[in-house]
Write a protein that holds these residues in place. Structure first.
Motif, PDB file in Angstrom:
ATOM      1  N   LYS A  61      56.788  42.896  44.153  1.00  0.00           N
ATOM      2  CA  LYS A  61      55.407  42.646  43.726  1.00  0.00           C
ATOM      3  C   LYS A  61      55.314  41.879  42.408  1.00  0.00           C
ATOM      4  CE  LYS A  61      54.025  44.938  47.282  1.00  0.00           C
ATOM      5  NZ  LYS A  61      53.606  44.169  48.451  1.00  0.00           N
ATOM      6  N   ARG A  62      56.413  41.333  41.924  1.00  0.00           N
ATOM      7  CA  ARG A  62      56.417  40.669  40.614  1.00  0.00           C
ATOM      8  C   ARG A  62      55.349  39.579  40.497  1.00  0.00           C
ATOM      9  NH1 ARG A  62      60.661  39.859  36.638  1.00  0.00           N
ATOM     10  NH2 ARG A  62      62.197  40.620  38.128  1.00  0.00           N
ATOM     11  N   THR A  63      55.133  38.800  41.549  1.00  0.00           N
ATOM     12  CA  THR A  63      54.205  37.670  41.452  1.00  0.00           C
ATOM     13  C   THR A  63      52.852  37.928  42.127  1.00  0.00           C
ATOM     14  OG1 THR A  63      55.124  36.642  43.446  1.00  0.00           O
ATOM     15  CG2 THR A  63      56.114  36.014  41.320  1.00  0.00           C
ATOM     16  N   VAL A  64      52.551  39.184  42.450  1.00  0.00           N
ATOM     17  CA  VAL A  64      51.278  39.488  43.103  1.00  0.00           C
ATOM     18  C   VAL A  64      50.117  39.087  42.189  1.00  0.00           C
ATOM     19  CG1 VAL A  64      50.963  41.889  42.308  1.00  0.00           C
ATOM     20  CG2 VAL A  64      50.151  41.207  44.578  1.00  0.00           C
ATOM     21  N   GLU A  65      49.047  38.648  42.810  1.00  0.00           N
ATOM     22  CA  GLU A  65      47.852  38.249  42.065  1.00  0.00           C
ATOM     23  C   GLU A  65      46.667  39.074  42.534  1.00  0.00           C
ATOM     24  OE1 GLU A  65      47.385  34.086  42.804  1.00  0.00           O
ATOM     25  OE2 GLU A  65      49.221  33.554  41.724  1.00  0.00           O
ATOM     26  N   ILE A  66      45.662  39.171  41.685  1.00  0.00           N
ATOM     27  CA  ILE A  66      44.386  39.757  42.087  1.00  0.00           C
ATOM     28  C   ILE A  66      43.455  38.596  42.393  1.00  0.00           C
ATOM     29  CG2 ILE A  66      42.383  41.106  41.368  1.00  0.00           C
ATOM     30  CD1 ILE A  66      44.251  42.855  39.709  1.00  0.00           C
ATOM     31  N   ARG A  67      43.042  38.488  43.650  1.00  0.00           N
ATOM     32  CA  ARG A  67      42.168  37.390  44.085  1.00  0.00           C
ATOM     33  C   ARG A  67      40.722  37.637  43.654  1.00  0.00           C
ATOM     34  NH1 ARG A  67      45.959  33.775  45.100  1.00  0.00           N
ATOM     35  NH2 ARG A  67      47.165  34.119  46.981  1.00  0.00           N
ATOM     36  N   THR A  68      40.243  38.863  43.877  1.00  0.00           N
ATOM     37  CA  THR A  68      38.890  39.237  43.479  1.00  0.00           C
ATOM     38  C   THR A  68      38.904  40.678  42.991  1.00  0.00           C
ATOM     39  OG1 THR A  68      38.285  39.994  45.699  1.00  0.00           O
ATOM     40  CG2 THR A  68      37.791  37.689  45.162  1.00  0.00           C
ATOM     41  N   LEU A  69      37.884  41.025  42.223  1.00  0.00           N
ATOM     42  CA  LEU A  69      37.730  42.374  41.697  1.00  0.00           C
ATOM     43  C   LEU A  69      36.301  42.792  41.981  1.00  0.00           C
ATOM     44  CD1 LEU A  69      39.434  44.439  40.061  1.00  0.00           C
ATOM     45  CD2 LEU A  69      38.334  43.530  38.018  1.00  0.00           C
ATOM     46  N   GLU A  70      36.136  43.734  42.912  1.00  0.00           N
ATOM     47  CA  GLU A  70      34.800  44.127  43.350  1.00  0.00           C
ATOM     48  C   GLU A  70      34.379  45.428  42.668  1.00  0.00           C
ATOM     49  OE1 GLU A  70      33.135  42.132  45.345  1.00  0.00           O
ATOM     50  OE2 GLU A  70      34.860  40.822  45.676  1.00  0.00           O
ATOM     51  N   PRO A  71      33.142  45.499  42.169  1.00  0.00           N
ATOM     52  CA  PRO A  71      32.661  46.761  41.606  1.00  0.00           C
ATOM     53  C   PRO A  71      32.464  47.802  42.708  1.00  0.00           C
ATOM     54  CG  PRO A  71      30.910  45.116  41.612  1.00  0.00           C
ATOM     55  CD  PRO A  71      32.157  44.438  42.116  1.00  0.00           C
ATOM     56  N   VAL A  72      32.723  49.054  42.379  1.00  0.00           N
ATOM     57  CA  VAL A  72      32.456  50.170  43.283  1.00  0.00           C
ATOM     58  C   VAL A  72      31.507  51.101  42.528  1.00  0.00           C
ATOM     59  CG1 VAL A  72      33.430  52.104  44.571  1.00  0.00           C
ATOM     60  CG2 VAL A  72      34.733  49.971  44.366  1.00  0.00           C
ATOM     61  N   SER A  74      29.148  52.496  39.841  1.00  0.00           N
ATOM     62  CA  SER A  74      29.241  52.300  38.393  1.00  0.00           C
ATOM     63  C   SER A  74      30.440  53.048  37.835  1.00  0.00           C
ATOM     64  CB  SER A  74      27.959  52.783  37.719  1.00  0.00           C
ATOM     65  OG  SER A  74      27.773  54.159  37.999  1.00  0.00           O
ATOM     66  N   TYR A  75      31.429  53.338  38.720  1.00  0.00           N
ATOM     67  CA  TYR A  75      32.540  54.176  38.285  1.00  0.00           C
ATOM     68  C   TYR A  75      33.921  53.586  38.549  1.00  0.00           C
ATOM     69  CZ  TYR A  75      33.087  55.463  43.193  1.00  0.00           C
ATOM     70  OH  TYR A  75      33.289  55.417  44.548  1.00  0.00           O
ATOM     71  N   ALA A  76      34.018  52.404  39.202  1.00  0.00           N
ATOM     72  CA  ALA A  76      35.336  51.908  39.592  1.00  0.00           C
ATOM     73  C   ALA A  76      35.279  50.431  39.976  1.00  0.00           C
ATOM     74  CB  ALA A  76      35.863  52.720  40.782  1.00  0.00           C
ATOM     75  N   VAL A  77      36.478  49.884  40.204  1.00  0.00           N
ATOM     76  CA  VAL A  77      36.627  48.539  40.762  1.00  0.00           C
ATOM     77  C   VAL A  77      37.669  48.597  41.874  1.00  0.00           C
ATOM     78  CG1 VAL A  77      35.920  47.197  38.735  1.00  0.00           C
ATOM     79  CG2 VAL A  77      38.311  47.916  38.963  1.00  0.00           C
ATOM     80  N   GLN A  78      37.570  47.633  42.785  1.00  0.00           N
ATOM     81  CA  GLN A  78      38.504  47.532  43.895  1.00  0.00           C
ATOM     82  C   GLN A  78      39.076  46.115  43.924  1.00  0.00           C
ATOM     83  OE1 GLN A  78      36.808  48.412  47.725  1.00  0.00           O
ATOM     84  NE2 GLN A  78      38.800  48.860  48.596  1.00  0.00           N
ATOM     85  N   PRO A  79      40.350  45.976  43.505  1.00  0.00           N
ATOM     86  CA  PRO A  79      40.965  44.651  43.539  1.00  0.00           C
ATOM     87  C   PRO A  79      41.405  44.261  44.940  1.00  0.00           C
ATOM     88  CG  PRO A  79      42.344  46.223  42.333  1.00  0.00           C
ATOM     89  CD  PRO A  79      41.192  46.972  42.893  1.00  0.00           C
ATOM     90  N   ASN A  80      41.340  42.974  45.207  1.00  0.00           N
ATOM     91  CA  ASN A  80      41.915  42.409  46.428  1.00  0.00           C
ATOM     92  C   ASN A  80      43.151  41.627  45.992  1.00  0.00           C
ATOM     93  OD1 ASN A  80      39.951  43.122  48.553  1.00  0.00           O
ATOM     94  ND2 ASN A  80      38.564  42.031  47.192  1.00  0.00           N
ATOM     95  N   PHE A  81      44.333  42.145  46.345  1.00  0.00           N
ATOM     96  CA  PHE A  81      45.589  41.544  45.921  1.00  0.00           C
ATOM     97  C   PHE A  81      46.028  40.453  46.884  1.00  0.00           C
ATOM     98  CE2 PHE A  81      45.652  45.677  43.847  1.00  0.00           C
ATOM     99  CZ  PHE A  81      46.165  45.393  42.598  1.00  0.00           C
ATOM    100  N   SER A  82      46.823  39.523  46.369  1.00  0.00           N
ATOM    101  CA  SER A  82      47.277  38.373  47.158  1.00  0.00           C
ATOM    102  C   SER A  82      48.206  38.762  48.303  1.00  0.00           C
ATOM    103  CB  SER A  82      47.975  37.352  46.253  1.00  0.00           C
ATOM    104  OG  SER A  82      49.079  37.951  45.587  1.00  0.00           O
ATOM    105  N   ASP A  83      48.768  39.987  48.284  1.00  0.00           N
ATOM    106  CA  ASP A  83      49.632  40.428  49.391  1.00  0.00           C
ATOM    107  C   ASP A  83      48.836  41.126  50.489  1.00  0.00           C
ATOM    108  OD1 ASP A  83      49.021  42.841  48.164  1.00  0.00           O
ATOM    109  OD2 ASP A  83      51.100  43.484  47.937  1.00  0.00           O
TER     110      ASP A  83
END
Length: 121
Positions: A61-72, A74-83
């Motif tokens: 996972k060394r080069t994994v990227e976060i493509r988007t970061l969605e709010p969940v 008012s308490y969290a976020v949900q990243p969408n990773f490149s893998d």
């Protein structure tokens, strides 16, 4: 949901070039969390399993990227990773925990990788 006294973020910035999520909290604490670190410590069942001892060691996972970061809410976020991983919901509490314990958790991850004969690449 977050507890009333849970840490609240004041700013979240994705740095794509350095692959770091920077999060500042209202308390004044701020952390720079590498995407790889966030990915290998995903709070999802896919990574954590459904109970103690069921954790799945994340490798390559060394080069994994976060493509988007969605709010969940008012308490969290949900990243969408490149893998393709997108099931981890990172609460403010959990991001604060990851920041506070980054050195220890990263060292534990590297030790688990070494013990398994696996690689970050």
């Amino acid at each position: 949901m977050s507890e009333p006294d849970a840490p609240q973020p004041s700013a979240i910035t994705l740095h794509q070039k350095s692959r770091v999520l920077e999060i500042a909290f209202e308390s004044g604490k701020a952390y720079r969390l590498p995407f790889e670190y966030l990915r290998v410590y995903s709070p999802s069942a896919e990574v954590r399993g459904h109970g103690p001892g069921q954790e799945v060691l994340q490798t390559g996972k060394r080069t994994v990227e976060i493509r988007t970061l969605e709010p969940v809410g008012s308490y969290a976020v949900q990243p969408n990773f490149s893998d393709g991983h997108n099931t981890g919901i990172y609460s403010w509490d959990y991001l604060h925990y990851l920041g506070e314990n980054q050195d220890r958790l990263w060292a534990e991850y590297l030790a688990r990788l070494q013990a398994a004969g696996k690689s970050r690449d």
